[in-house]
Design a protein around this motif. Structure first.
Motif, mmCIF file in Angstrom:
data_model
loop_
_atom_site.group_PDB
_atom_site.id
_atom_site.type_symbol
_atom_site.label_atom_id
_atom_site.label_comp_id
_atom_site.label_asym_id
_atom_site.label_seq_id
_atom_site.Cartn_x
_atom_site.Cartn_y
_atom_site.Cartn_z
ATOM 1 N N ASN A 128 -3.884 -2.520 9.781
ATOM 2 C CA ASN A 128 -2.520 -2.573 9.348
ATOM 3 C C ASN A 128 -1.531 -1.742 10.280
ATOM 4 O O ASN A 128 -0.398 -2.211 10.435
ATOM 5 C CB ASN A 128 -2.662 -1.785 8.170
ATOM 6 C CG ASN A 128 -3.020 -2.640 6.841
ATOM 7 O OD1 ASN A 128 -2.572 -3.891 6.982
ATOM 8 N ND2 ASN A 128 -3.635 -2.063 5.871
ATOM 9 N N ILE A 129 -1.716 -0.810 10.964
ATOM 10 C CA ILE A 129 -1.095 0.025 11.652
ATOM 11 C C ILE A 129 -0.421 -0.844 12.854
ATOM 12 O O ILE A 129 0.420 -0.861 13.346
ATOM 13 C CB ILE A 129 -1.879 1.320 12.184
ATOM 14 C CG1 ILE A 129 -2.244 2.120 11.103
ATOM 15 C CG2 ILE A 129 -1.057 1.881 13.480
ATOM 16 C CD1 ILE A 129 -3.241 3.274 11.549
ATOM 17 N N VAL A 130 -1.476 -1.670 13.522
ATOM 18 C CA VAL A 130 -1.074 -2.566 14.669
ATOM 19 C C VAL A 130 -0.119 -3.401 14.219
ATOM 20 O O VAL A 130 0.824 -3.722 14.952
ATOM 21 C CB VAL A 130 -2.313 -3.204 15.182
ATOM 22 C CG1 VAL A 130 -2.089 -4.193 16.348
ATOM 23 C CG2 VAL A 130 -3.508 -2.276 15.874
ATOM 24 N N LEU A 131 -0.486 -4.139 13.038
ATOM 25 C CA LEU A 131 0.141 -5.355 12.791
ATOM 26 C C LEU A 131 1.634 -4.894 12.065
ATOM 27 O O LEU A 131 2.758 -5.568 12.489
ATOM 28 C CB LEU A 131 -0.393 -6.053 11.505
ATOM 29 C CG LEU A 131 -1.572 -6.807 11.882
ATOM 30 C CD1 LEU A 131 -2.038 -7.284 10.224
ATOM 31 C CD2 LEU A 131 -1.213 -7.685 12.632
ATOM 32 N N LYS B 34 4.662 -1.927 -12.097
ATOM 33 C CA LYS B 34 4.067 -1.799 -10.897
ATOM 34 C C LYS B 34 2.553 -1.184 -11.396
ATOM 35 O O LYS B 34 2.517 -0.240 -12.183
ATOM 36 C CB LYS B 34 4.609 -0.645 -10.302
ATOM 37 C CG LYS B 34 4.132 -0.026 -8.942
ATOM 38 C CD LYS B 34 5.116 0.892 -8.347
ATOM 39 C CE LYS B 34 4.433 1.842 -7.047
ATOM 40 N NZ LYS B 34 5.516 2.715 -6.694
ATOM 41 N N VAL B 35 1.385 -1.648 -10.719
ATOM 42 C CA VAL B 35 0.226 -1.223 -10.851
ATOM 43 C C VAL B 35 -0.557 -0.739 -9.524
ATOM 44 O O VAL B 35 -0.524 -1.398 -8.627
ATOM 45 C CB VAL B 35 -0.574 -2.484 -11.347
ATOM 46 C CG1 VAL B 35 -2.168 -1.978 -11.706
ATOM 47 C CG2 VAL B 35 0.046 -3.107 -12.579
ATOM 48 N N GLU B 36 -0.746 0.445 -9.839
ATOM 49 C CA GLU B 36 -1.666 1.183 -8.719
ATOM 50 C C GLU B 36 -3.128 0.958 -8.787
ATOM 51 O O GLU B 36 -3.560 1.499 -9.830
ATOM 52 C CB GLU B 36 -1.250 2.684 -8.220
ATOM 53 C CG GLU B 36 -1.760 3.394 -7.251
ATOM 54 C CD GLU B 36 -1.262 4.699 -7.030
ATOM 55 O OE1 GLU B 36 -2.308 5.328 -6.893
ATOM 56 O OE2 GLU B 36 -0.103 4.899 -7.017
ATOM 57 N N ILE B 37 -3.887 0.299 -7.836
ATOM 58 C CA ILE B 37 -5.053 0.040 -8.142
ATOM 59 C C ILE B 37 -6.035 1.075 -7.462
ATOM 60 O O ILE B 37 -5.834 2.016 -6.791
ATOM 61 C CB ILE B 37 -5.370 -1.083 -7.185
ATOM 62 C CG1 ILE B 37 -4.959 -2.200 -7.800
ATOM 63 C CG2 ILE B 37 -7.204 -1.327 -7.350
ATOM 64 C CD1 ILE B 37 -5.085 -3.523 -7.077
ATOM 65 N N ARG C 190 0.963 -1.361 -0.146
ATOM 66 C CA ARG C 190 -0.045 -0.117 0.002
ATOM 67 C C ARG C 190 0.903 1.232 0.032
ATOM 68 O O ARG C 190 1.966 1.059 0.580
ATOM 69 C CB ARG C 190 -0.852 -0.148 1.263
ATOM 70 C CG ARG C 190 -2.028 -0.860 1.260
ATOM 71 C CD ARG C 190 -2.574 -0.943 2.402
ATOM 72 N NE ARG C 190 -3.679 -2.223 2.438
ATOM 73 C CZ ARG C 190 -4.989 -2.128 2.195
ATOM 74 N NH1 ARG C 190 -5.325 -0.812 1.732
ATOM 75 N NH2 ARG C 190 -5.558 -2.974 2.376
ATOM 76 N N ASP C 191 0.445 2.196 -0.775
ATOM 77 C CA ASP C 191 1.522 3.703 -0.780
ATOM 78 C C ASP C 191 0.787 4.388 0.575
ATOM 79 O O ASP C 191 -0.042 3.859 1.412
ATOM 80 C CB ASP C 191 1.192 4.296 -1.896
ATOM 81 C CG ASP C 191 -0.318 4.812 -2.195
ATOM 82 O OD1 ASP C 191 -1.121 4.571 -1.470
ATOM 83 O OD2 ASP C 191 -0.377 5.556 -3.339
ATOM 84 N N GLU C 192 1.179 5.539 0.725
ATOM 85 C CA GLU C 192 1.091 6.413 1.826
ATOM 86 C C GLU C 192 -0.342 6.535 1.960
ATOM 87 O O GLU C 192 -0.802 6.823 2.958
ATOM 88 C CB GLU C 192 1.864 7.784 1.743
ATOM 89 C CG GLU C 192 3.135 7.552 1.918
ATOM 90 C CD GLU C 192 4.353 8.725 1.728
ATOM 91 O OE1 GLU C 192 3.606 9.499 1.071
ATOM 92 O OE2 GLU C 192 5.383 8.607 1.873
ATOM 93 N N ILE D 240 -1.328 -1.641 -4.376
ATOM 94 C CA ILE D 240 -0.393 -1.628 -5.281
ATOM 95 C C ILE D 240 0.140 -2.924 -5.549
ATOM 96 O O ILE D 240 0.478 -3.671 -4.650
ATOM 97 C CB ILE D 240 0.864 -0.801 -4.988
ATOM 98 C CG1 ILE D 240 0.679 0.676 -4.953
ATOM 99 C CG2 ILE D 240 1.966 -1.156 -5.938
ATOM 100 C CD1 ILE D 240 1.759 1.809 -4.135
ATOM 101 N N ILE D 241 0.050 -3.457 -6.894
ATOM 102 C CA ILE D 241 0.409 -4.827 -7.103
ATOM 103 C C ILE D 241 1.884 -4.410 -8.150
ATOM 104 O O ILE D 241 1.767 -4.008 -8.959
ATOM 105 C CB ILE D 241 -0.368 -5.681 -7.945
ATOM 106 C CG1 ILE D 241 -1.800 -5.658 -7.049
ATOM 107 C CG2 ILE D 241 0.159 -6.861 -8.147
ATOM 108 C CD1 ILE D 241 -2.779 -6.419 -7.786
ATOM 109 N N GLU D 242 3.166 -5.500 -7.730
ATOM 110 C CA GLU D 242 4.038 -5.245 -8.499
ATOM 111 C C GLU D 242 4.584 -6.589 -8.792
ATOM 112 O O GLU D 242 4.554 -7.526 -8.063
ATOM 113 C CB GLU D 242 5.121 -4.554 -7.643
ATOM 114 C CG GLU D 242 5.153 -3.112 -7.682
ATOM 115 C CD GLU D 242 6.173 -2.600 -6.672
ATOM 116 O OE1 GLU D 242 7.282 -2.583 -7.299
ATOM 117 O OE2 GLU D 242 5.742 -2.219 -5.349
#
Lengths: 501, 182
Positions: free
Chosen positions: A375-378, A358-361, A164-166, A171-173
């Protein structure tokens, strides 16, 4: 060195008869005296002879015929002004199309739909889960959970990376793994938690319980098509949560370090259940197609139960006889293409270079708010896990030096005060910044302890370095002795002052 | 030969299609072999060499007669090879999932089945493209350093250096097989 290099270059040019008469005479003169040059001359001549001796291809007598035919078929239109004035041609065509579509609007839709169906047939032909194409191990599944990388061709070292971006966009690469080292692996995880055989089996069973879902969320075929079900993000998070809660439950010391105070392993466990539910309830039939020509979403209906059975059979056969793998690779899954009305008009941001695709969905397909907080916790827990691993390694170093560190059972993090006092005692002075020292020590050791980035000097080089160090030490001693002798000699040679009577 | 090529081009530009056929038959093998050695495999030779001659056919009226026809032709050939390699590089980012229906030959260890020609060809294939091209043009095609410099659009000194580096590279690659090669 530089001049020798130049000499070799001249020898090479000498062979090609491309030197001036002066240079030529110099090379000939040098060849008479230098064995190195002679040897190179022989080698280059051998190389030149071998290259010039390569058998040419058999003649292609029908080449002209095929070429002329191709040129004839591709000959530009005889309507010269169309060639010279493409704008006119386009305008005429556009008007023609407008008239046709105005009178019969279905033509265009039907045409597009037919083309699309044909393309989809091509892209979905012989699609199979990645698990059939490459031998996916538990280590790969683990790597995917923590490093978000999944092998799609081990031979070529190609990986699929999900991130994931900011802004939280998915994002799939598709990229080469070697250029992007991973941070943590299964072996490190097991070592860090000091797991026994039974616990290792438990880790394996967690990984295996996810391997089918993860392995079947990535489909591939012979047309270089990679199809990813975005639900794979759910599985990745759930697996990560399960592994982290397992780590915390297995090793209490680890739990205290891995999870911040307010987060409990069972909360994480709940998250993982929610995540799995999300994967079951979400848009599970929407897949992202990455092909050499385009990137798009499309619906696919796959008989998952049937596929899971096939995967089980595949794994069983693999254990019995790896040769069977080849046969099973021919396995075809039944896919039904679903018209994706609600996905029309979505655009993708694509970035291609020689190392990655790189593909940004464009928007979150998963659309679950709780995923962000999870996500933050993990991610936070993962950082602590890496840190914890480093702490353990540092502990082992301190324990080795029993005399000076015998009271230091815990990691440096928990012993800043003790460290500060000890260093002061060792004479680092009142202005010594223990925290800064600790940070520097951490960052320097982090590089060493991070397995994927670990740099080990070859054994031979180590030995050579050690020998060199000893030589330097001996030389230093000899110099010291020499200096002392010199001083003594100077003293003895000094004229004695006259004795006063 | 030089005048013949020029004469054929002039004839073709005046509408004589047969002159073009003569030009093709005269140069096609050089082009095909250069492509073969540049790409390291025979799979795309026909496609690329046809594209080369189609480009020649379409642009022959722009030929300025300032350099040899072969220089111009090789420049086009190398450009087509580079285009192809660039496309392949991007295509290879995607997985080349093996097609089970096709029976590809299994590559064998080079030491087991010793074929010097194949060995040298594979060695050339391992060199960087910018070293491979001048060495092939010198040793296989017999161009002079000056002609190679014109084709590559570079200095003679650069050609000299690149050919040397290519030979040095190939020497190292072939080192384990030196006895068999001598």
């Amino acid at each position: 060195m530089r001049s020798l290099y130049k000499e070799f270059e001249n020898v090479s040019a000498y062979l090609d008869d491309e030197l001036s008469s002066t240079e030529r005479a110099r090379v000939e003169e040098n060849l008479k005296t230098s064995e190195k040059l002679k040897s190179r001359f022989r080698d280059y001549r051998m190389v030149k002879d071998r290259v010039s001796g390569i058998r040419p291809l058999p003649e292609d007598y029908y080449f002209e015929q095929r070429l002329v035919e191709r040129i004839r078929n591709n000959k530009p239109s005889k309507f010269g002004f169309f060639k010279k004035k493409p704008v006119i041609a386009f305008a005429v065509l556009a008007i023609g199309f407008m008239v046709v579509f105005k009178t019969n609007p279905q033509v265009f839709t039907n045409f597009l739909s037919e083309q699309k169906d044909e393309l989809m047939e091509l892209y979905t032909d012989n699609l199979r889960p990645i698990i059939f194409s490459d031998e996916i191990t538990n280590a790969d599944i683990f790597n995917f959970a923590f490093n978000k990388m999944f092998p799609i061709d081990k031979e070529k070292d190609q990986m699929l990376e999900l991130s994931r971006d900011e802004d939280g966009n998915q994002i799939i690469e598709v990229k080469y793994a070697s250029a992007f080292p991973t941070a943590i692996n299964l072996e490190l995880f097991v070592k860090s938690l000091n797991l026994n055989t039974k616990q290792k089996v438990q880790v394996d069973s967690i990984l295996e319980s996810y391997s089918d879902d993860i392995g079947s969320s990535v489909l591939v075929n012979d047309k270089s098509v990679v199809v990813v079900n975005p639900q794979i993000w759910h599985y990745q998070n759930a697996l990560k949560a399960d592994l982290l809660s397992f780590a915390a439950n297995t090793n209490k010391l680890a739990a205290a370090r891995i999870f911040p105070v307010e987060i409990k392993p069972d909360v994480i466990r709940n998250y993982s259940e929610q995540v799995i539910r999300g994967a079951e309830d979400g848009n599970k039939n929407i897949y992202c197609f990455i092909t050499p020509d385009s990137v798009f979403y499309h619906g696919l209906e796959i008989d998952k139960q049937k596929m899971k059975k096939e995967i089980e059979e595949f794994k069983r056969q693999m254990k019995v006889n790896k040769e069977e793998l080849k046969k099973l690779r021919k396995f075809k899954i039944d896919v039904r293409v679903i018209p994706p009305e609600y996905l029309n008009g979505k655009t993708f941001k694509i970035d291609v270079d020689s190392n990655r695709f790189k593909v940004e969905i464009p928007d979150k397909l998963l659309g679950d708010d709780f995923m962000d907080s999870l996500n933050i916790v993990l991610d936070d827990a993962l950082i602590h896990l890496k840190d914890f691993n480093m702490g353990l390694k540092m502990d082992s170093i301190f324990k080795k030096n029993k005399d000076s560190w015998k009271d230091w059972g815990d990691s440096v993090r928990d012993n800043s005060k003790k460290l500060k006092e000890k260093l002061k005692k060792e004479g680092f002075g009142p202005d010594f910044d223990a925290q800064k020292f600790e940070d520097e020590l951490r960052s320097s050791l982090k590089f060493y302890f991070n397995d994927s980035l670990r740099i080990e000097l070859p054994k031979q080089l180590n030995q050579e370095m050690e020998a060199f160090r000893e030589q330097m030490e001996n030389l230093r001693k000899e110099m010291d002795n020499l200096q002392k002798e010199l001083q003594k000699k100077r003293k003895s040679d000094q004229p004695k002052s006259p004795v006063e009577i | 030969m030089l005048d013949d090529d020029f004469a054929l081009i002039k004839k073709f530009n005046n509408g004589d299609e047969f002159a073009f056929k003569v030009l093709i038959s005269r140069h096609r093998e050089k082009v095909r072999n250069l492509i073969y050695l540049m790409l390291g495999n025979g799979e795309y030779i026909d496609d690329i060499s046809q594209n080369v001659f189609i480009a020649v056919y379409r642009n022959l009226n722009k030929f300025k007669f300032e350099s040899q026809f072969t220089t111009w032709l090789h420049k086009i050939t190398l450009n087509k090879c580079r285009d192809h390699m660039r496309r392949e590089k991007i295509k290879n980012l995607f997985v080349g999932f093996s097609n089970e229906d096709e029976d590809f030959p299994v590559p064998t260890d080079i030491k087991d089945e010793f074929d010097i020609q194949e060995l040298v060809r594979k060695g050339i294939g391992k060199l960087p493209e910018k070293l491979r091209a001048p060495m092939v043009m010198k040793d296989f095609e017999g161009f002079s350093y000056q002609e190679i410099a014109e084709i590559l659009g570079t200095e003679v000194g650069t050609v000299k250096s690149r050919i040397f580096r290519a030979r040095e590279g190939l020497r190292k690659i072939l080192e384990p097989y030196k006895e068999e090669l001598l």
